[in-house]
Design a protein around this motif. Sequence first.
Motif, PDB file in Angstrom:
ATOM      1  N   VAL A  62       0.829  -1.199   0.000  1.00 34.15           N
ATOM      2  CA  VAL A  62       0.000   0.000   0.000  1.00 34.15           C
ATOM      3  C   VAL A  62       0.863   1.248   0.000  1.00 34.15           C
ATOM      4  N   HIS A  63       0.303   2.294  -0.579  1.00 32.57           N
ATOM      5  CA  HIS A  63       0.934   3.608  -0.574  1.00 32.57           C
ATOM      6  C   HIS A  63      -0.064   4.631  -0.049  1.00 32.57           C
ATOM      7  N   GLU A  64       0.453   5.786   0.300  1.00 29.35           N
ATOM      8  CA  GLU A  64      -0.403   6.834   0.867  1.00 29.35           C
ATOM      9  C   GLU A  64      -1.561   7.146  -0.083  1.00 29.35           C
ATOM     10  N   GLY A  65      -2.761   7.192   0.477  1.00 28.83           N
ATOM     11  CA  GLY A  65      -3.951   7.513  -0.305  1.00 28.83           C
ATOM     12  C   GLY A  65      -4.621   6.325  -0.960  1.00 28.83           C
ATOM     13  N   HIS A  66      -3.996   5.157  -0.926  1.00 30.06           N
ATOM     14  CA  HIS A  66      -4.611   3.974  -1.507  1.00 30.06           C
ATOM     15  C   HIS A  66      -5.891   3.597  -0.759  1.00 30.06           C
ATOM     16  N   LYS A  67      -6.909   3.267  -1.516  1.00 24.35           N
ATOM     17  CA  LYS A  67      -8.150   2.771  -0.939  1.00 24.35           C
ATOM     18  C   LYS A  67      -8.099   1.249  -0.962  1.00 24.35           C
ATOM     19  N   VAL A  68      -8.412   0.633   0.189  1.00 22.26           N
ATOM     20  CA  VAL A  68      -8.228  -0.807   0.343  1.00 22.26           C
ATOM     21  C   VAL A  68      -9.539  -1.478   0.707  1.00 22.26           C
ATOM     22  N   TRP A  69      -9.809  -2.595   0.028  1.00 22.82           N
ATOM     23  CA  TRP A  69     -10.941  -3.473   0.361  1.00 22.82           C
ATOM     24  C   TRP A  69     -10.412  -4.729   1.028  1.00 22.82           C
ATOM     25  N   GLU A  70     -11.089  -5.158   2.090  1.00 27.77           N
ATOM     26  CA  GLU A  70     -10.740  -6.414   2.760  1.00 27.77           C
ATOM     27  C   GLU A  70     -11.957  -7.317   2.807  1.00 27.77           C
ATOM     28  N   GLY A  71     -11.753  -8.589   2.480  1.00 30.97           N
ATOM     29  CA  GLY A  71     -12.815  -9.579   2.593  1.00 30.97           C
ATOM     30  C   GLY A  71     -12.503 -10.536   3.718  1.00 30.97           C
ATOM     31  N   GLY A  72     -13.421 -10.650   4.683  1.00 32.73           N
ATOM     32  CA  GLY A  72     -13.198 -11.510   5.838  1.00 32.73           C
ATOM     33  C   GLY A  72     -12.675 -10.719   7.019  1.00 32.73           C
ATOM     34  N   THR A  73     -13.539  -9.915   7.634  1.00 32.72           N
ATOM     35  CA  THR A  73     -13.121  -9.040   8.736  1.00 32.72           C
ATOM     36  C   THR A  73     -12.627  -9.844   9.926  1.00 32.72           C
ATOM     37  N   GLY A  74     -13.362 -10.948  10.251  1.00 31.42           N
ATOM     38  CA  GLY A  74     -13.032 -11.689  11.463  1.00 31.42           C
ATOM     39  C   GLY A  74     -13.112 -10.767  12.664  1.00 31.42           C
TER      40      GLY A  74
END
Length: 391
Positions: free
Chosen positions: A107-119
């Motif tokens: 990741v870099h500054e400003g990147h928008k991230v999606w995560e699947g599987g919060t747990g």
Amino acid sequence: MTAAVDVRARLVDRLEASGVLTPGWRQAFLDVGRHEFLPDVFWASTGDGYERCDRARSPERWLELAYSDVAIVTQWDDGTSSGQQREPTSSVSMPTMVASMLRDLDVHEGHKVWEGGTGPGWNAGLLARRQGAHNVVTVELDAVVAAQAAANFRALDIAPTAVVGDAAHGYLPGAPYDRGILTCSVRHVPPALIGQIRRHGVLVLPFAPLFGGGAVARLTVTGTTVTGTTATGPFTGSSAFMRMRQQRYQAPPVDDYLPGDWPGDAVREYTTLNPLNVVDDWLASFVVGLAVPDLYYRRSNNGGSGMTTLWLFDTGVTSWATVDFVDGASRFEVRQSGSRRMWSEVEDTVRWWTAAGRPGFERFGLTLEGGEHRAWLHQPANPLPSPRGQD
């Protein structure tokens, strides 16, 4: 310095010294405590099974395990277990695995991230600390687990966008994303996941073929064709994650393959390839699974005879095989029936892999195009050969 802060700092130092924790992640791991996302009672995978730990009874051991490099199970059997735990269904992953996958995410500054599987939420908490909560979307299918994660986020004043939903569908309202990460394993990558990542964006996920084994894939989105989004990339190392719930395979009954008594019309043959050396080797079973993605097996121990039988089946319910292992034997009896020779396909794959020098996880990769998966060795232009019996 409190005990929690002290053991956390030691864990971070160990991760950094091993090389899995890159400098940009150090502060997030120091700020977001793993123990803050764990319930009072959990089960730590210590190598000798699962150790149940109760914070009220053993607070020092509880904290020690919280910052040990072990996976910690927080739910069994989709929450339906009543003391007879069978399958872990929610957990906090090993710190080395979390750190290495976040390293792969790049990741870099400003990147928008999606995560699947919060747990329980530790991974999302780390991402929110690094990227800013407004740049993180996390999706969890289990409403009870999602509620626990939400409570953990509130307690730490972390506010990523937390969604109760099916991670196989991504989260379209927040798309497109620069990065995506999945914390459960899949045997086929849902098209929506790469379809919601920007071109040149990255998706990191554990890939586990039906036959066995598993590795983390780092896929870069390369473009879009008339058949959908395309992505390709290498595997970065072995992994063992819980299967995405929607991709758990429910095998048909054996009678669907073998009506009547065994061995039916099966042809008897012999092999010198030890079947247990294939299924008990994480890498070997992974390579077979990549080459023969519709193959699965079951193992049966024949009483006190000392013989183990490996049953192999295809998901199309067309073919089956058995291989009998007897300790000390130099050859093993094989029975094969149907339009394909399932054990022969395993042998072909192992023979090819051995001739190639038994390359490791990092030498393989995956290309996705039009909903299809193509595994390769060394480079995308070098797909795995198809064993006998496959079209």
